[in-house]
Scaffold this active site. Sequence first.
Site, PDB file in Angstrom:
ATOM      1  N   GLN A  18     -22.495  10.454 -26.714  1.00  0.00           N
ATOM      2  CA  GLN A  18     -22.113  11.855 -26.506  1.00  0.00           C
ATOM      3  C   GLN A  18     -22.414  12.358 -25.103  1.00  0.00           C
ATOM      4  OE1 GLN A  18     -24.233  12.943 -30.367  1.00  0.00           O
ATOM      5  NE2 GLN A  18     -22.631  14.483 -30.263  1.00  0.00           N
ATOM      6  N   HIS A 115     -27.327   5.586 -33.009  1.00  0.00           N
ATOM      7  CA  HIS A 115     -26.902   6.977 -33.128  1.00  0.00           C
ATOM      8  C   HIS A 115     -25.375   6.990 -33.233  1.00  0.00           C
ATOM      9  CE1 HIS A 115     -28.041  11.375 -32.316  1.00  0.00           C
ATOM     10  NE2 HIS A 115     -26.764  11.375 -32.664  1.00  0.00           N
ATOM     11  N   ASN A 159     -30.294   7.264 -36.691  1.00  0.00           N
ATOM     12  CA  ASN A 159     -30.060   8.700 -36.737  1.00  0.00           C
ATOM     13  C   ASN A 159     -29.161   9.054 -37.927  1.00  0.00           C
ATOM     14  OD1 ASN A 159     -30.125  11.425 -35.299  1.00  0.00           O
ATOM     15  ND2 ASN A 159     -27.916  11.103 -35.521  1.00  0.00           N
ATOM     16  N   GLU A 160     -29.709   9.841 -38.839  1.00  0.00           N
ATOM     17  CA  GLU A 160     -28.944  10.498 -39.909  1.00  0.00           C
ATOM     18  C   GLU A 160     -28.065   9.585 -40.766  1.00  0.00           C
ATOM     19  OE1 GLU A 160     -26.646  13.768 -38.463  1.00  0.00           O
ATOM     20  OE2 GLU A 160     -28.352  14.813 -37.629  1.00  0.00           O
ATOM     21  N   GLU A 374     -33.701  17.461 -33.997  1.00  0.00           N
ATOM     22  CA  GLU A 374     -32.491  18.173 -33.553  1.00  0.00           C
ATOM     23  C   GLU A 374     -32.448  19.520 -34.246  1.00  0.00           C
ATOM     24  OE1 GLU A 374     -28.592  16.334 -33.945  1.00  0.00           O
ATOM     25  OE2 GLU A 374     -29.405  14.404 -33.338  1.00  0.00           O
ATOM     26  N   SER A 427     -18.889  16.350 -28.719  1.00  0.00           N
ATOM     27  CA  SER A 427     -19.184  16.469 -30.149  1.00  0.00           C
ATOM     28  C   SER A 427     -18.205  15.588 -30.917  1.00  0.00           C
ATOM     29  CB  SER A 427     -19.048  17.937 -30.571  1.00  0.00           C
ATOM     30  OG  SER A 427     -18.990  18.040 -31.959  1.00  0.00           O
ATOM     31  N   TRP A 428     -18.742  14.706 -31.755  1.00  0.00           N
ATOM     32  CA  TRP A 428     -17.952  13.648 -32.420  1.00  0.00           C
ATOM     33  C   TRP A 428     -16.635  14.134 -32.988  1.00  0.00           C
ATOM     34  CZ3 TRP A 428     -20.481   9.288 -31.419  1.00  0.00           C
ATOM     35  CH2 TRP A 428     -21.855   9.343 -31.260  1.00  0.00           C
ATOM     36  N   LYS A 434     -17.275  22.953 -28.568  1.00  0.00           N
ATOM     37  CA  LYS A 434     -18.467  23.345 -29.333  1.00  0.00           C
ATOM     38  C   LYS A 434     -19.672  22.942 -28.483  1.00  0.00           C
ATOM     39  CE  LYS A 434     -20.373  23.046 -33.992  1.00  0.00           C
ATOM     40  NZ  LYS A 434     -20.507  22.245 -35.230  1.00  0.00           N
TER      41      LYS A 434
HETATM   42  C1  BGP Z   1     -26.005  15.781 -35.563  1.00  0.00           C
HETATM   43  C2  BGP Z   1     -25.854  14.565 -34.706  1.00  0.00           C
HETATM   44  C3  BGP Z   1     -25.628  14.851 -33.264  1.00  0.00           C
HETATM   45  C4  BGP Z   1     -24.779  16.079 -32.981  1.00  0.00           C
HETATM   46  C5  BGP Z   1     -25.140  17.243 -33.873  1.00  0.00           C
HETATM   47  C6  BGP Z   1     -24.203  18.408 -33.770  1.00  0.00           C
HETATM   48  O1  BGP Z   1     -25.633  15.485 -36.855  1.00  0.00           O
HETATM   49  O2  BGP Z   1     -26.992  13.746 -34.808  1.00  0.00           O
HETATM   50  O3  BGP Z   1     -25.148  13.674 -32.681  1.00  0.00           O
HETATM   51  O4  BGP Z   1     -23.456  15.798 -32.887  1.00  0.00           O
HETATM   52  O5  BGP Z   1     -25.202  16.857 -35.220  1.00  0.00           O
HETATM   53  O6  BGP Z   1     -23.066  18.164 -34.532  1.00  0.00           O
HETATM   54  P1  BGP Z   1     -21.623  18.617 -34.117  1.00  0.00           P
HETATM   55  O7  BGP Z   1     -21.404  18.032 -32.778  1.00  0.00           O
HETATM   56  O8  BGP Z   1     -20.731  18.031 -35.171  1.00  0.00           O
HETATM   57  O9  BGP Z   1     -21.619  20.077 -34.134  1.00  0.00           O
END
Ligand code: BGP
Length: 467
Positions: A18, A115, A159-160, A374, A427-428, A434
Site C-alpha cells: 500500500q 500483509h 495481518n488480519e 491499526e 487502499s486495497w 479514501k
Molecule cells: C485494514 C488493513 C489495512 C488498511 C485498513 C483500511 O484492514 O490491514 O491494510 O487497508 O484496513 O482499510 P481500507 O483501506 O479498506 O479502508
Amino acid sequence: MQKFPENFIFGAATAAYQAEGATKIGNKGKTYWDDYLAEQNVFDPSTASDFYHKYREDLEVCQAFGINGIRISIAWTRIFPNGTGEVNQSGVDYYHELIDTCIKNKVEPFVTLHHFDTPDPLFKLGDWLSQEMVTAFVDFSSFCFKEYGDKVNYWITINEPWSVVAGQYIIGHFPPNKQYDIPKAIQAMHNMMVAHARVVKVYVAGNYHGEIGIVHILESKYPISDKPEDDEAAMQEHVLANQFMLDVTFNGCYSEESLAVVKNILKQNQGELIIREEELEILSDAAQKIDFLGINYYASHFLKAYEGESLIHHNGTGEKGSSIFALKGIGERVSNPKIPTTDWDWPIYPQGLLDMLLYIKEKYPHYKKIYVTENGMGDKDLLTNETVNDDARIEYVRLHLSAILKAVEKGVNVQGYFIWSLMDVFSWTNGYNKRYGLLYVDFDTQKRYAKKSAYWYKKLAETKELL
Ligand code: BGP
C-alpha cells in the site's frame, strides 16, 4: 486530562504493497493483486506513496513528529520473487536499509510478514487453502528471521486473517473474488492460524531476542434490538470473526462454544472444516509462546437476524448508505441511527474498542500484552493552504485513544497505538480517494503535507496527555 504511560508507543502504520509502490522495480515478483488490478484498470498500485524511494524522508518526518514506532511489512515478493526458490538480493538489501533507517531515526519497527500480499505463483496453487503456501510462508519467515532477527524487536506473523478470507471468499473484493463461500473462508482462516503457529515455533526455536505476535481485526458485534434472534445474529458473527481466531491465538484450540457455532454456520452453508491431527500440538504450543496481540480496530457492527440468501454490496467509493452485508446462517449488519458512520459506512464507535479490550482481558486472562496496531479514519481529505484541516479525524483518534486509556485504567495491558496510516496510501478496494494519513500525499508529485492531525499527534506524543 488523561495521561499515557511513559513507554507507550505512539506509532503509525504502513504496509508494503500500500505504501511502497515500485511494484516492478528491484526485480520484485508479482503478488495476486498485480494482474487483477491491471485487468480491472481502475486503481494503479504501481507507485502508491512511493515509500520505496521516500522512506528516508518519511522516517525523518516520523522522528520530527514524535512518532516512535512504525508498522512496516516485508513484501515477500521482493525477497522471493516467485514466493519460493531464488533469493533476490536487492530486495534483501532494501529491507536492511529500511530497518536500519527506522532504528537510526529512533522509530521502532514492528515488522509484518504477511500483509495481504501473497506471491502470485502461490496464490495460483490455492493461497491459504494449500499446504504449499503454508510451508512456503514458514520458509520465507524463517529467512527473514535469520536475515533481520538481530535488529528487529517486534515481529507480526500475519495481518488480519479474517479480513483476508472475508475479502477473498465472502465479500469477493480480494482475488480470487469468490462470494459467499463461507466454508472456504473458515478453512483458509484455520490454515492461516496453523501457518502463524508454525512460524512462532521457528522463531522460538531460533532463540531470537525479540517478540512475536499476530494482528487480528477485532470489531465488536451488538444486536440491534433486544430480540433474542438479533442477539443470536450478533453472537454468531462475533464467534466467526473474533472469537474463533482469539481462541486459537490464546488457547491453541477452538472452544466447544466456538466450534458449535462454526459447525452450525458450516452446516447451513454446506461445508466442513478439516483440522489435521498434527496441527493440534503446533497450535497449542504457539498459544503459549506468543508475546503480544495486535488489534486493528476501525468499527463495530450492529446485527439483525437474517433468513435469506447471502447478499453483499461493498461500498468502495464512499457513497454513504450503499453498503449491504447479510450472511446466510449468520445475520445482517444494519445501521444504528444513534451511531455516526464514515462515508464508507463504517460505524464510529469507540466504545466497541473498549468493550473488545475488556473482553480479551476477561475471556483470555493469560494474554500478555496488546498493541492497537491499526486505527484511523478514512476520509475524502481536501488540501488547502498546504495542509488538511482534518478535525473529524482528530476527534475520531482522540475518542479511540480515550477508550484505550479507560481500558488501561481497568487493568488491560495496552502498550502502544499505531495510527493507520503514516501517510495516505493505496487502499486495497477503495483506491486513492479514501485517505487516512497523518501526511497528505499528492499522488501526482509524491509531495507530502502534514495534516492538522499530524501536529495534534505530535503534541500528544510529546506530552503523553490526551486533552
Ligand atoms: C485494514 C488493513 C489495512 C488498511 C485498513 C483500511 O484492514 O490491514 O491494510 O487497508 O484496513 O482499510 P481500507 O483501506 O479498506 O479502508
